[in-house]
Scaffold this motif. Structure first.
Motif, short mmCIF file in Angstrom:
data_model
loop_
_atom_site.label_atom_id
_atom_site.label_comp_id
_atom_site.label_asym_id
_atom_site.label_seq_id
_atom_site.Cartn_x
_atom_site.Cartn_y
_atom_site.Cartn_z
N PRO A 34 0.87 -1.34 0.02
CA PRO A 34 0.05 -0.07 0.00
C PRO A 34 0.89 1.05 -0.02
CG PRO A 34 0.01 -1.01 2.05
CD PRO A 34 0.73 -2.07 1.17
N ASP A 35 2.01 1.30 0.36
CA ASP A 35 3.05 2.38 0.50
C ASP A 35 3.76 2.24 -0.45
OD1 ASP A 35 1.68 3.10 2.98
OD2 ASP A 35 2.83 1.84 4.10
N LEU A 36 3.50 2.77 -1.77
CA LEU A 36 4.43 2.74 -3.00
C LEU A 36 4.74 4.07 -3.46
CD1 LEU A 36 2.47 -0.06 -5.22
CD2 LEU A 36 4.74 -0.26 -4.14
N LEU A 37 5.94 4.31 -4.03
CA LEU A 37 6.37 5.57 -4.43
C LEU A 37 5.30 5.99 -5.42
CD1 LEU A 37 10.19 4.93 -4.93
CD2 LEU A 37 9.15 6.40 -3.28
N PRO A 38 5.14 7.07 -5.55
CA PRO A 38 4.17 7.63 -6.50
C PRO A 38 4.17 7.32 -7.78
CG PRO A 38 4.92 9.53 -4.92
CD PRO A 38 5.67 8.43 -4.89
#
Length: 197
Positions: A34-38
């Motif tokens: 869920p916490d991916l780079l943009p």
């Protein structure tokens, strides 16, 4: 033509499984990270969108190839069917500031599923791609597979260029005709004529 239709159907059938696997893997990866780079999130979103477009295209091609086997013996009341379609598309119409209206009523014999799809596709296209003054030389082409008057707008809305082609096939199967009746700055009218049988 029959051989081409059979090849298209076979190819679409073969594409279904790998596309489903690709979709599942992209969804799984997105859920697990869920916490991916943009930029990675944008790339995954693009993958999701394009895989969904290919899935839609495959589904529609399969439908087009299987039309001849569909029985056209249902008793269809067009008024209630159109009301149902308008209800289904109401959120999209509101988003685009479009008012949906119908006049009159009719009863016919045909495939309930296919006539619903025909009317749904025409209404959805009218909402998404409505534009006045379609050039005359495009007015027959809009019913050809993968044809788009404005390629940039159809990408924006996620179309695959088969909606009106499927309309053409369904109308032909029912012994009718479809055409762009007129197109001016006031709007565009698509006329479908179907036998009552």
């Amino acid at each position: 033509f029959t051989a081409q239709r059979q090849f298209t159907g076979n190819a679409a059938h073969e594409l279904r499984t790998p596309l489903a696997l690709m979709q599942a893997q992209v969804e799984l990866f997105s859920a697990e990270h869920p916490d991916l780079l943009p930029e990675t999130a944008d790339f995954l979103r693009l993958l999701r969108e394009q895989t969904e477009r290919m899935t839609q295209m495959t589904r529609t091609l399969l439908e087009m190839c299987g039309l001849q086997a569909v029985p056209c013996t249902d008793h269809i009341e067009l008024g209630p069917m159109i009301d149902e379609i308008f209800a289904d598309l109401a959120p999209l119409a509101e988003k685009n500031n479009i008012t949906l209206e119908r006049e009159g009523d009719g009863v016919m014999t045909g495939s309930d599923t296919l006539i619903y799809r025909l009317l749904f596709n025409l209404t959805e296209n009218a909402i998404k791609y409505n534009r006045p003054g379609i050039p005359e030389h495009f007015q027959r082409s809009v019913f050809q597979p993968f044809f788009r008057v404005d390629k940039s707008r159809s990408r924006e809305y996620g179309g695959v260029g088969l909606g009106l082609s499927l309309v053409w096939e369904i109308v032909k199967l029912h012994g009718g005709t479809v055409c762009v009746e007129n197109s001016s700055e006031a709007g565009t009218t698509v006329a479908v004529s179907l036998p009552l049988r």
